[in-house]
Design a protein around this motif. Structure first.
Motif, PDB file in Angstrom:
ATOM      1  N   LEU A 109       0.839  -1.199   0.000  1.00 52.32           N
ATOM      2  CA  LEU A 109       0.000   0.000   0.000  1.00 52.32           C
ATOM      3  C   LEU A 109       0.874   1.248   0.000  1.00 52.32           C
ATOM      4  O   LEU A 109       0.630   2.191  -0.753  1.00 52.32           O
ATOM      5  CB  LEU A 109      -0.948   0.010   1.205  1.00 52.32           C
ATOM      6  N   VAL A 110       1.894   1.252   0.821  1.00 48.94           N
ATOM      7  CA  VAL A 110       2.821   2.396   0.874  1.00 48.94           C
ATOM      8  C   VAL A 110       3.531   2.554  -0.472  1.00 48.94           C
ATOM      9  O   VAL A 110       3.732   3.676  -0.956  1.00 48.94           O
ATOM     10  CB  VAL A 110       3.828   2.245   2.033  1.00 48.94           C
ATOM     11  N   GLN A 111       3.894   1.434  -1.099  1.00 50.54           N
ATOM     12  CA  GLN A 111       4.533   1.505  -2.413  1.00 50.54           C
ATOM     13  C   GLN A 111       3.587   2.103  -3.455  1.00 50.54           C
ATOM     14  O   GLN A 111       4.007   2.894  -4.302  1.00 50.54           O
ATOM     15  CB  GLN A 111       5.008   0.114  -2.863  1.00 50.54           C
ATOM     16  N   LEU A 112       2.295   1.753  -3.390  1.00 52.83           N
ATOM     17  CA  LEU A 112       1.316   2.339  -4.313  1.00 52.83           C
ATOM     18  C   LEU A 112       1.162   3.835  -4.045  1.00 52.83           C
ATOM     19  O   LEU A 112       1.132   4.639  -4.980  1.00 52.83           O
ATOM     20  CB  LEU A 112      -0.039   1.639  -4.199  1.00 52.83           C
ATOM     21  N   GLN A 113       1.076   4.229  -2.793  1.00 52.93           N
ATOM     22  CA  GLN A 113       0.985   5.645  -2.454  1.00 52.93           C
ATOM     23  C   GLN A 113       2.222   6.398  -2.959  1.00 52.93           C
ATOM     24  O   GLN A 113       2.107   7.500  -3.506  1.00 52.93           O
ATOM     25  CB  GLN A 113       0.834   5.827  -0.942  1.00 52.93           C
ATOM     26  N   THR A 114       3.381   5.786  -2.808  1.00 57.39           N
ATOM     27  CA  THR A 114       4.623   6.391  -3.281  1.00 57.39           C
ATOM     28  C   THR A 114       4.623   6.508  -4.800  1.00 57.39           C
ATOM     29  O   THR A 114       5.015   7.548  -5.348  1.00 57.39           O
ATOM     30  CB  THR A 114       5.829   5.564  -2.798  1.00 57.39           C
ATOM     31  N   ALA A 115       4.176   5.473  -5.487  1.00 57.57           N
ATOM     32  CA  ALA A 115       4.122   5.496  -6.954  1.00 57.57           C
ATOM     33  C   ALA A 115       3.188   6.603  -7.443  1.00 57.57           C
ATOM     34  O   ALA A 115       3.537   7.361  -8.354  1.00 57.57           O
ATOM     35  CB  ALA A 115       3.663   4.138  -7.486  1.00 57.57           C
ATOM     36  N   VAL A 116       2.014   6.713  -6.829  1.00 51.12           N
ATOM     37  CA  VAL A 116       1.050   7.740  -7.234  1.00 51.12           C
ATOM     38  C   VAL A 116       1.611   9.139  -6.971  1.00 51.12           C
ATOM     39  O   VAL A 116       1.491  10.035  -7.812  1.00 51.12           O
ATOM     40  CB  VAL A 116      -0.306   7.526  -6.524  1.00 51.12           C
ATOM     41  N   THR A 117       2.252   9.325  -5.844  1.00 51.18           N
ATOM     42  CA  THR A 117       2.861  10.628  -5.520  1.00 51.18           C
ATOM     43  C   THR A 117       3.961  10.958  -6.522  1.00 51.18           C
ATOM     44  O   THR A 117       4.055  12.090  -7.005  1.00 51.18           O
ATOM     45  CB  THR A 117       3.424  10.628  -4.084  1.00 51.18           C
TER      46      THR A 117
END
Length: 119
Positions: free
Chosen positions: A71-79
């Protein structure tokens, strides 16, 4: 769940590739760039609302460890995608802007075609 399974598969493939080539286990340094490309290619619908929903309503018992990491990786990717610039990609600014305009035009054309087919 789909994002979680996809991320696990990418990470597993990186690890299997490392084993075959005699390299070390995959880390976030290898995973995140590939995951960013996958997110860009997948163009997930409503990704912002999905992330917001998960952040507010996830079951803490179910969302620890690996699920939390992805989830954190997805948030990082989107950011990262939201803040993309020519310099963040080590690209010439004119080339970046030209390619961005081309992709934006293709996206708008795709959206217009979809809207026309609904009419």
């Amino acid at each position: 769940e789909c994002v979680y399974q996809s991320a696990r598969m990418i990470f597993r493939m990186l690890n299997e590739s490392a084993i075959l080539t005699g390299g070390s286990a995959a880390s976030a340094d290898e995973f995140l760039p590939i995951f960013i490309i996958c997110v860009l290619k997948a163009q997930p619908r409503n990704v912002y609302s999905m992330l917001e929903y998960i952040s507010h309503f996830r079951n803490p018992k179910r969302f620890g460890g690996e699920r939390q990491y992805f989830l954190v990786q997805l948030q990082t990717a989107v950011t990262f995608i939201d803040n993309l610039t020519a310099s963040s990609l080590s690209m010439d600014a004119d080339e970046f802007n030209r390619k961005l305009k081309t992709k934006e035009a293709a996206w708008e054309s795709k959206q217009n075609s979809a809207a026309d087919s609904l009419s």
